[in-house]
Design a protein around this motif. Structure first.
Motif, PDB file in Angstrom:
ATOM      1  N   ASP A 197       0.837  -1.202   0.000  1.00  0.00           N
ATOM      2  CA  ASP A 197       0.000   0.000   0.000  1.00  0.00           C
ATOM      3  C   ASP A 197       0.869   1.247   0.000  1.00  0.00           C
ATOM      4  O   ASP A 197       1.873   1.319   0.732  1.00  0.00           O
ATOM      5  CB  ASP A 197      -0.896   0.048   1.245  1.00  0.00           C
ATOM      6  CG  ASP A 197      -2.260  -0.588   1.015  1.00  0.00           C
ATOM      7  OD1 ASP A 197      -2.511  -1.101  -0.083  1.00  0.00           O
ATOM      8  OD2 ASP A 197      -3.066  -0.577   1.972  1.00  0.00           O
ATOM      9  N   HIS A 198       0.458   2.242  -0.782  1.00  0.00           N
ATOM     10  CA  HIS A 198       1.104   3.551  -0.818  1.00  0.00           C
ATOM     11  C   HIS A 198       0.079   4.579  -0.349  1.00  0.00           C
ATOM     12  O   HIS A 198      -0.976   4.719  -0.965  1.00  0.00           O
ATOM     13  CB  HIS A 198       1.558   3.839  -2.254  1.00  0.00           C
ATOM     14  CG  HIS A 198       2.182   5.185  -2.451  1.00  0.00           C
ATOM     15  ND1 HIS A 198       2.433   5.704  -3.713  1.00  0.00           N
ATOM     16  CD2 HIS A 198       2.619   6.126  -1.578  1.00  0.00           C
ATOM     17  CE1 HIS A 198       2.988   6.897  -3.596  1.00  0.00           C
ATOM     18  NE2 HIS A 198       3.106   7.183  -2.308  1.00  0.00           N
ATOM     19  N   PHE A 199       0.370   5.267   0.747  1.00  0.00           N
ATOM     20  CA  PHE A 199      -0.574   6.259   1.257  1.00  0.00           C
ATOM     21  C   PHE A 199       0.026   7.659   1.197  1.00  0.00           C
ATOM     22  O   PHE A 199       1.212   7.861   1.420  1.00  0.00           O
ATOM     23  CB  PHE A 199      -1.024   5.931   2.683  1.00  0.00           C
ATOM     24  CG  PHE A 199       0.085   5.740   3.688  1.00  0.00           C
ATOM     25  CD1 PHE A 199       0.589   6.800   4.414  1.00  0.00           C
ATOM     26  CD2 PHE A 199       0.607   4.472   3.920  1.00  0.00           C
ATOM     27  CE1 PHE A 199       1.590   6.632   5.352  1.00  0.00           C
ATOM     28  CE2 PHE A 199       1.620   4.279   4.855  1.00  0.00           C
ATOM     29  CZ  PHE A 199       2.117   5.360   5.566  1.00  0.00           C
ATOM     30  N   GLY A 200      -0.836   8.634   0.836  1.00  0.00           N
ATOM     31  CA  GLY A 200      -0.394  10.012   0.725  1.00  0.00           C
ATOM     32  C   GLY A 200       0.280  10.281  -0.629  1.00  0.00           C
ATOM     33  O   GLY A 200       0.252   9.439  -1.523  1.00  0.00           O
ATOM     34  N   PRO A 201       0.893  11.482  -0.741  1.00  0.00           N
ATOM     35  CA  PRO A 201       0.930  12.501   0.308  1.00  0.00           C
ATOM     36  C   PRO A 201      -0.446  13.130   0.554  1.00  0.00           C
ATOM     37  O   PRO A 201      -1.196  13.366  -0.386  1.00  0.00           O
ATOM     38  CB  PRO A 201       1.908  13.542  -0.228  1.00  0.00           C
ATOM     39  CG  PRO A 201       1.923  13.325  -1.706  1.00  0.00           C
ATOM     40  CD  PRO A 201       1.639  11.878  -1.947  1.00  0.00           C
ATOM     41  N   VAL A 202      -0.738  13.347   1.839  1.00  0.00           N
ATOM     42  CA  VAL A 202      -1.998  13.941   2.235  1.00  0.00           C
ATOM     43  C   VAL A 202      -1.724  14.961   3.339  1.00  0.00           C
ATOM     44  O   VAL A 202      -0.849  14.745   4.183  1.00  0.00           O
ATOM     45  CB  VAL A 202      -2.991  12.861   2.719  1.00  0.00           C
ATOM     46  CG1 VAL A 202      -2.432  12.065   3.889  1.00  0.00           C
ATOM     47  CG2 VAL A 202      -4.336  13.461   3.077  1.00  0.00           C
ATOM     48  N   GLU A 203      -2.472  16.056   3.304  1.00  0.00           N
ATOM     49  CA  GLU A 203      -2.303  17.108   4.309  1.00  0.00           C
ATOM     50  C   GLU A 203      -3.422  17.012   5.348  1.00  0.00           C
ATOM     51  O   GLU A 203      -4.604  16.955   4.990  1.00  0.00           O
ATOM     52  CB  GLU A 203      -2.336  18.483   3.652  1.00  0.00           C
ATOM     53  CG  GLU A 203      -1.179  18.757   2.704  1.00  0.00           C
ATOM     54  CD  GLU A 203       0.156  18.895   3.412  1.00  0.00           C
ATOM     55  OE1 GLU A 203       0.153  19.271   4.607  1.00  0.00           O
ATOM     56  OE2 GLU A 203       1.183  18.614   2.774  1.00  0.00           O
ATOM     57  N   TYR A 204      -3.042  16.973   6.615  1.00  0.00           N
ATOM     58  CA  TYR A 204      -4.009  17.018   7.710  1.00  0.00           C
ATOM     59  C   TYR A 204      -3.944  18.395   8.361  1.00  0.00           C
ATOM     60  O   TYR A 204      -2.870  18.844   8.784  1.00  0.00           O
ATOM     61  CB  TYR A 204      -3.702  15.941   8.751  1.00  0.00           C
ATOM     62  CG  TYR A 204      -4.041  14.534   8.284  1.00  0.00           C
ATOM     63  CD1 TYR A 204      -5.351  14.086   8.282  1.00  0.00           C
ATOM     64  CD2 TYR A 204      -3.043  13.677   7.842  1.00  0.00           C
ATOM     65  CE1 TYR A 204      -5.663  12.802   7.854  1.00  0.00           C
ATOM     66  CE2 TYR A 204      -3.342  12.395   7.416  1.00  0.00           C
ATOM     67  CZ  TYR A 204      -4.662  11.969   7.422  1.00  0.00           C
ATOM     68  OH  TYR A 204      -4.967  10.705   6.989  1.00  0.00           O
ATOM     69  N   ALA A 205      -5.078  19.061   8.418  1.00  0.00           N
ATOM     70  CA  ALA A 205      -5.147  20.377   9.052  1.00  0.00           C
ATOM     71  C   ALA A 205      -5.031  20.234  10.557  1.00  0.00           C
ATOM     72  O   ALA A 205      -5.267  19.147  11.112  1.00  0.00           O
ATOM     73  CB  ALA A 205      -6.469  21.047   8.689  1.00  0.00           C
ATOM     74  N   PRO A 206      -4.661  21.293  11.258  1.00  0.00           N
ATOM     75  CA  PRO A 206      -4.631  21.231  12.727  1.00  0.00           C
ATOM     76  C   PRO A 206      -5.957  20.726  13.275  1.00  0.00           C
ATOM     77  O   PRO A 206      -7.033  21.157  12.856  1.00  0.00           O
ATOM     78  CB  PRO A 206      -4.367  22.688  13.121  1.00  0.00           C
ATOM     79  CG  PRO A 206      -3.593  23.255  11.967  1.00  0.00           C
ATOM     80  CD  PRO A 206      -4.183  22.601  10.753  1.00  0.00           C
ATOM     81  N   GLY A 207      -5.874  19.767  14.175  1.00  0.00           N
ATOM     82  CA  GLY A 207      -7.056  19.162  14.757  1.00  0.00           C
ATOM     83  C   GLY A 207      -7.500  17.892  14.056  1.00  0.00           C
ATOM     84  O   GLY A 207      -8.316  17.127  14.592  1.00  0.00           O
ATOM     85  N   ASP A 208      -6.970  17.646  12.848  1.00  0.00           N
ATOM     86  CA  ASP A 208      -7.330  16.446  12.098  1.00  0.00           C
ATOM     87  C   ASP A 208      -6.217  15.406  12.193  1.00  0.00           C
ATOM     88  O   ASP A 208      -5.066  15.718  12.533  1.00  0.00           O
ATOM     89  CB  ASP A 208      -7.580  16.767  10.622  1.00  0.00           C
ATOM     90  CG  ASP A 208      -8.850  17.556  10.406  1.00  0.00           C
ATOM     91  OD1 ASP A 208      -9.717  17.508  11.305  1.00  0.00           O
ATOM     92  OD2 ASP A 208      -8.973  18.209   9.363  1.00  0.00           O
ATOM     93  N   GLY A 209      -6.543  14.184  11.847  1.00  0.00           N
ATOM     94  CA  GLY A 209      -5.556  13.106  11.826  1.00  0.00           C
ATOM     95  C   GLY A 209      -6.204  11.838  11.336  1.00  0.00           C
ATOM     96  O   GLY A 209      -7.370  11.820  10.941  1.00  0.00           O
ATOM     97  N   PHE A 210      -5.464  10.757  11.346  1.00  0.00           N
ATOM     98  CA  PHE A 210      -6.002   9.466  10.942  1.00  0.00           C
ATOM     99  C   PHE A 210      -5.993   8.526  12.148  1.00  0.00           C
ATOM    100  O   PHE A 210      -5.169   8.655  13.056  1.00  0.00           O
ATOM    101  CB  PHE A 210      -5.218   8.861   9.780  1.00  0.00           C
ATOM    102  CG  PHE A 210      -3.833   8.391  10.158  1.00  0.00           C
ATOM    103  CD1 PHE A 210      -3.616   7.080  10.527  1.00  0.00           C
ATOM    104  CD2 PHE A 210      -2.763   9.261  10.148  1.00  0.00           C
ATOM    105  CE1 PHE A 210      -2.353   6.643  10.883  1.00  0.00           C
ATOM    106  CE2 PHE A 210      -1.492   8.836  10.507  1.00  0.00           C
ATOM    107  CZ  PHE A 210      -1.293   7.528  10.873  1.00  0.00           C
ATOM    108  N   ASP A 211      -6.907   7.583  12.134  1.00  0.00           N
ATOM    109  CA  ASP A 211      -7.039   6.628  13.237  1.00  0.00           C
ATOM    110  C   ASP A 211      -7.367   5.254  12.665  1.00  0.00           C
ATOM    111  O   ASP A 211      -8.497   5.008  12.246  1.00  0.00           O
ATOM    112  CB  ASP A 211      -8.138   7.067  14.215  1.00  0.00           C
ATOM    113  CG  ASP A 211      -7.765   8.330  14.976  1.00  0.00           C
ATOM    114  OD1 ASP A 211      -6.963   8.225  15.919  1.00  0.00           O
ATOM    115  OD2 ASP A 211      -8.262   9.408  14.601  1.00  0.00           O
ATOM    116  N   VAL A 212      -6.358   4.395  12.617  1.00  0.00           N
ATOM    117  CA  VAL A 212      -6.582   3.000  12.246  1.00  0.00           C
ATOM    118  C   VAL A 212      -6.768   2.239  13.553  1.00  0.00           C
ATOM    119  O   VAL A 212      -5.820   2.011  14.299  1.00  0.00           O
ATOM    120  CB  VAL A 212      -5.403   2.435  11.428  1.00  0.00           C
ATOM    121  CG1 VAL A 212      -5.673   0.979  11.055  1.00  0.00           C
ATOM    122  CG2 VAL A 212      -5.162   3.282  10.174  1.00  0.00           C
TER     123      VAL A 212
END
Length: 298
Positions: free
Chosen positions: A41-56
């Motif tokens: 798997d190749h993820f990103g590039p992705v921008e997360y704004a302040p307050g955002d994120g990912f949760d697996v």
């Protein structure tokens, strides 16, 4: 295909939930594995704004080792062994599932607060039959412990196995090849047949020319065994070469489980459901400090 290339594989888009999108290369219907690599798997590039994120959320694995490598960003890894650390670019997280492990991957608190750019690869390597039921383990290899060197303008970091006389500290019970290549100003080099029985090059960004064929970003090119491969890298290219010896038989892959028999996978499914019902079992304990949610069987 050319004399140098067996197959090219284009990625397929996948949504893993929570806005976490990946480009999946392996498994591919016509080419299941390259050496022990069974998932890519190749993820990103992705921008997360302040307050955002990912949760697996916490989820189980058997019969494989997960390998995470970042170009940008940070990931907090927790697992049922009690491991808890933040991974950053250039390092390798190597989690061996063996007979069973549970882990989660989330944006660390400082990066969630400030925002971050995320970009990386997650691959799975299937364990040989003799090691499918080994005890689970987790090892973090910081960037400065991995060998780095330059060949003809190509910056190379050996993530697993041995390449061009340099050996990674990563331990794996099967011949394996995994190396990151960056060519800021372009490069010409040969990928010798002696690197591994099976070899593939994945273009993270940029592009290459192989035997007259131009290969662009997001494509995996699988090379002909036993042939030295001359590669021209464009300036600004990032790539990884992966492979190893052909694995000791076919593998079943279903959800997060890999095994040499379908029965092992069926049992793992039952065990995960039981773990959810009992809030952890011997085979699939819950993750300390991250035990209030999980990913159910699909």
């Amino acid at each position: 295909m050319t004399n140098a290339i067996v197959r090219t594989i284009d990625p397929r888009a996948r949504d893993l939930g929570g806005g976490f999108h990946v480009r999946r290369v392996l498994p591919f219907h016509a080419h299941k594995m390259v050496g022990p690599f069974i998932f890519f798997d190749h993820f990103g590039p992705v921008e997360y704004a302040p307050g955002d994120g990912f949760d697996v959320r916490p989820h189980p694995h058997i019969g494989l080792a997960t390998v995470t490598y970042l170009f940008e960003g940070a990931i907090r890894h927790k697992d049922s062994l009690g491991s808890d650390l933040v991974m950053r670019p250039g390092a390798v997280n190597w989690m061996t599932a063996g007979h069973g492990i549970v882990h989660s991957e989330r944006t660390p608190a400082p990066e969630r607060e400030a925002g971050q750019s995320m970009h990386g690869l997650q691959t799975w390597v299937a364990l040989p039959v003799t090691h499918e039921d080994m005890p689970p383990s987790f090892v973090h290899h910081p960037a400065d412990t991995l060998p780095t060197f330059v060949i003809n303008g190509a910056d190379i970091r050996v993530l697993a196995g041995e390449a061009w006389g340099h050996r990674s500290p990563v331990s794996f019970p099967w011949p394996i090849l995994y190396a990151a290549i960056e060519t800021p100003n372009g490069a010409s080099m040969v990928l010798p047949a002696t690197l591994a029985e099976e070899r593939a090059l994945y273009l993270v960004s940029g592009g290459v020319t192989v035997d007259g064929s131009q290969i662009g970003e997001g494509v995996m090119v699988v090379f002909t065994p036993g042939v030295d491969i001359a590669v021209e890298f464009l300036p600004g290219t990032k790539a990884v070469i992966c492979g190893g010896a052909s694995l000791d038989g076919a593998r079943n892959i279903d959800w997060n489980f890999v095994a040499s028999s379908a029965d092992r996978i069926d049992q793992a499914k039952q065990d995960w459901n039981e773990s959810i019902r009992l809030h952890g079992t011997e085979r699939f304990p819950f993750v300390p400090g991250d035990d209030t949610e999980w990913i159910p069987l699909p």
